[in-house]
Design a protein around this motif. Structure first.
Motif, PDB file in Angstrom:
ATOM      1  N   ILE A 301       0.723  -1.191  -0.222  1.00  0.00           N
ATOM      2  CA  ILE A 301      -0.284   0.452  -0.443  1.00  0.00           C
ATOM      3  C   ILE A 301       0.895   1.226   0.080  1.00  0.00           C
ATOM      4  CG2 ILE A 301      -1.658   1.797   0.648  1.00  0.00           C
ATOM      5  CD1 ILE A 301      -2.402  -1.682   2.408  1.00  0.00           C
ATOM      6  N   PRO A 302       0.361   2.215  -1.182  1.00  0.00           N
ATOM      7  CA  PRO A 302       1.625   3.327  -1.341  1.00  0.00           C
ATOM      8  C   PRO A 302       0.907   4.627  -0.043  1.00  0.00           C
ATOM      9  CG  PRO A 302       0.383   3.345  -3.367  1.00  0.00           C
ATOM     10  CD  PRO A 302      -0.333   1.956  -2.509  1.00  0.00           C
ATOM     11  N   LEU A 303       1.470   4.771   0.605  1.00  0.00           N
ATOM     12  CA  LEU A 303       0.886   5.694   1.880  1.00  0.00           C
ATOM     13  C   LEU A 303       1.673   7.035   1.401  1.00  0.00           C
ATOM     14  CD1 LEU A 303       2.050   4.041   5.179  1.00  0.00           C
ATOM     15  CD2 LEU A 303       0.068   3.747   3.899  1.00  0.00           C
ATOM     16  N   GLY A 304       2.538   7.034   0.694  1.00  0.00           N
ATOM     17  CA  GLY A 304       2.386   9.145   0.644  1.00  0.00           C
ATOM     18  C   GLY A 304       4.197   8.518  -0.026  1.00  0.00           C
ATOM     19  N   GLN A 305       4.968  10.187   0.213  1.00  0.00           N
ATOM     20  CA  GLN A 305       6.322  10.314   0.161  1.00  0.00           C
ATOM     21  C   GLN A 305       6.928  10.993   1.192  1.00  0.00           C
ATOM     22  OE1 GLN A 305       6.992  11.925  -3.377  1.00  0.00           O
ATOM     23  NE2 GLN A 305       6.882  13.580  -3.031  1.00  0.00           N
ATOM     24  N   LEU A 306       8.376  11.174   1.281  1.00  0.00           N
ATOM     25  CA  LEU A 306       8.874  11.745   2.415  1.00  0.00           C
ATOM     26  C   LEU A 306      10.228  12.653   1.248  1.00  0.00           C
ATOM     27  CD1 LEU A 306       9.778  12.969   5.579  1.00  0.00           C
ATOM     28  CD2 LEU A 306      11.374  10.434   5.319  1.00  0.00           C
ATOM     29  N   VAL A 307      10.608  13.742   1.501  1.00  0.00           N
ATOM     30  CA  VAL A 307      11.111  14.432   0.779  1.00  0.00           C
ATOM     31  C   VAL A 307      12.493  15.100   1.921  1.00  0.00           C
ATOM     32  CG1 VAL A 307      11.601  16.748  -0.591  1.00  0.00           C
ATOM     33  CG2 VAL A 307       9.635  14.401  -0.849  1.00  0.00           C
ATOM     34  N   VAL A 308      13.737  14.705   1.768  1.00  0.00           N
ATOM     35  CA  VAL A 308      14.815  15.439   2.696  1.00  0.00           C
ATOM     36  C   VAL A 308      15.866  16.230   1.424  1.00  0.00           C
ATOM     37  CG1 VAL A 308      16.611  14.965   4.411  1.00  0.00           C
ATOM     38  CG2 VAL A 308      14.499  13.386   4.270  1.00  0.00           C
TER      39      VAL A 308
END
Length: 523
Positions: A301-308
């Motif tokens: 299940i794709p929850l979203g993304q994190l960008v650093v």
């Protein structure tokens, strides 16, 4: 992240109902319009217990600024005399008492404990110490979990030699928060008073193992030296120099060793291994303008993304010392497919010194559907102080100062502190602040391996860690990671234990970001 999504779904509607009407007042406070904020809070006071509590908190905070700092907690000053100020103080205490009495229903616990905490602070400014300790104890019994209540109470008991109360508080906290190093430090002080030095050393060892607070190290070194435990004394001296080398110069350390009853002790320490840790820098961690994109998933299940990303490079002046630092950000966005279920957008920003040992500033801006919260943390590395300003997830106004261990990081800086440990091959606990509370994160080496990332086979250093808190992305307990096996130590992959299982973060893209990214820098 999934755990956070679930909780966000459950709390978003009541949170909006509670804090929505007073958000304009909180924003005015953050913008410096104190008069406008108080006016709006006053309008909501009779119909909103949270507005009433925030109004009283604001009054006490304003009084603190007027009256200075009182030494009892290292943050409240000598009381300034004056009829007007005394009348203001009495008025503040009156309204705080009313707020405590009115607190009811689902809002009962938080307003009552916080109301008593701020009432105690107002009494401390009047130098009514015993009544203030009574109120702190009542606040802790209502809500025994926060260290922001229990630690000042334990320090107050130690300061005023209130041993009976200290015994009761530490026993309760030992059950509720055995992860709090101040509990074991306080138990050691009680044991020393009883002449049980062996038991005191055991308690100090437990406190230092949880996290080596400077006060515990100093107490332990003195006690071990007085008992002629030379190996233990040397171990803790090494740890003191290793952890707090930026303030414990060789001259100061020699002077301290000379006060102990072990001749030639300083000479036994030898040179600092690898030079001064606080002077080592890691610019390879901070390529300005670069972003790393991580995809988050729960199973398939794709929850979203994190960008650093690295926003920029700064030189900060602190105590006539220039500190090279970098402004780094996290952006968390939920999958738009689930917008009707949850719409979450968080931005975290840290000002991280190039040595990655601690941080200078941390900002949070979180938006869950129609609700939001904003916090700003400013760290004073040299003095071991922290100021938190903003309002939290419950909509409660914060403007507080705390004494902390000097090595302290937020959830974002923790990533860079861990990378430094990998490069140095030195692992151990990192003091981490989460939701205004100090916790610890333990990072351990888990060997070398190969892993396929972004379609390429990469040599990696594996990590295993444990956290004693619920943190960023719903982290609970254990986590595992893989970093590139080079001087960059780039995070490539992570698995986090959450309440419902494990979530995965995997690097999916590296990109250059020319335009500046807006961050939560208002407070």
């Amino acid at each position: 992240m999934l755990r956070r999504f679930v909780w966000a779904l459950l709390i978003s509607l009541p949170l909006f109902a509670i804090s929505g009407p007073i958000l304009p007042a909180l924003h005015k406070w953050l913008a410096g319009d104190v008069a406008g904020s108080l006016e709006l809070l006053e309008r909501q006071r009779m119909v909103n217990p949270l507005a009433e509590l925030n109004l009283q908190i604001a009054q006490v905070l304003l009084l603190e600024r007027e009256l200075g700092s009182y030494p009892f907690l290292g943050q409240y000053g000598a009381l300034a005399a004056g009829t007007l100020q005394n009348e203001q103080l009495a008025d503040s205490l009156h309204w705080l008492s009313m707020c405590i009495e009115r607190a009811s229903a689902p809002m009962a616990e938080a307003p009552r404990s916080l109301g008593k905490l701020y009432q105690a602070r107002a009494l401390l400014m009047r130098a009514d110490t015993l009544q203030a300790l009574d109120l702190l104890e009542e606040a802790m019994r209502i809500n025994p979990h926060p260290q922001t209540i229990s630690n000042p109470l334990m320090l107050g008991c130690l300061c005023y030699s209130d041993w009976r109360r200290l015994e009761n508080v530490t026993q309760l906290q030992k059950r509720e928060r055995p992860d709090n190093p101040m509990v074991w430090y306080s138990l050691a002080e009680l044991a020393i008073r009883e002449g049980a030095n062996e038991r005191a050393l055991e308690h100090l060892q437990t406190s230092i193992d949880i996290y080596p607070l400077e006060r515990a190290l100093l107490r332990g070194i003195r006690l071990a030296a007085s008992m002629h435990r030379q190996p233990l004394t040397l171990d803790w001296l090494h740890l003191l120099r290793y952890r707090y080398g930026h303030t414990w110069s060789n001259a100061r350390l020699r002077e301290f060793c000379d006060t102990l009853e072990l001749p030639g002790l300083f000479g036994m320490l030898g040179p600092v291994p690898g030079g001064n840790r606080w002077q080592r820098k890691y610019p390879q961690f901070f390529p300005v303008g670069r972003e790393w994109v991580y995809k988050a998933r729960y199973g398939i299940i794709p929850l979203g993304q994190l960008v650093v990303g690295v926003r920029g490079h700064e030189v900060v002046e602190r105590d006539s010392t220039q500190i090279e630092a970098y402004r780094v950000y996290y952006k968390i966005d939920s999958n738009p497919i689930y917008r009707l279920l949850i719409d979450l957008h968080d931005t975290y920003e840290s000002l991280i010194p190039a040595h990655c040992m601690a941080n200078l500033e941390f900002n949070i801006n979180s938006v869950i559907a129609e609700s939001q919260y904003e916090l700003n943390y400013k760290f004073d590395i040299e003095r071991g102080g922290l100021r938190i300003r903003g309002y939290n997830q419950s909509g409660i106004l914060l403007d507080d100062e705390y004494q902390i261990a000097r090595e302290m990081v937020d959830g974002l800086t923790l990533l860079f502190a861990g990378r430094r440990q990998v490069v140095e091959r030195e692992f151990g606990p990192v003091l981490t602040i989460v939701d205004e509370e100090p916790h610890r994160t333990v990072i351990e080496d888990d060997g070398r391996d190969w892993q396929r990332i972004m379609g390429q086979r990469r040599a990696v250093r594996k990590l295993h860690g444990r956290a004693d808190y619920d943190g960023l992305a719903g982290l609970t307990g254990e986590f595992w990671g893989a970093l590139s096996d080079d001087e960059e130590a780039l995070p490539l992959y992570a698995r986090f234990q959450i309440g419902l299982g494990k979530i995965t973060l995997e690097l999916s893209e590296i990109r250059e970001q020319e335009a500046s990214v807006e961050g939560p820098r208002r407070p």
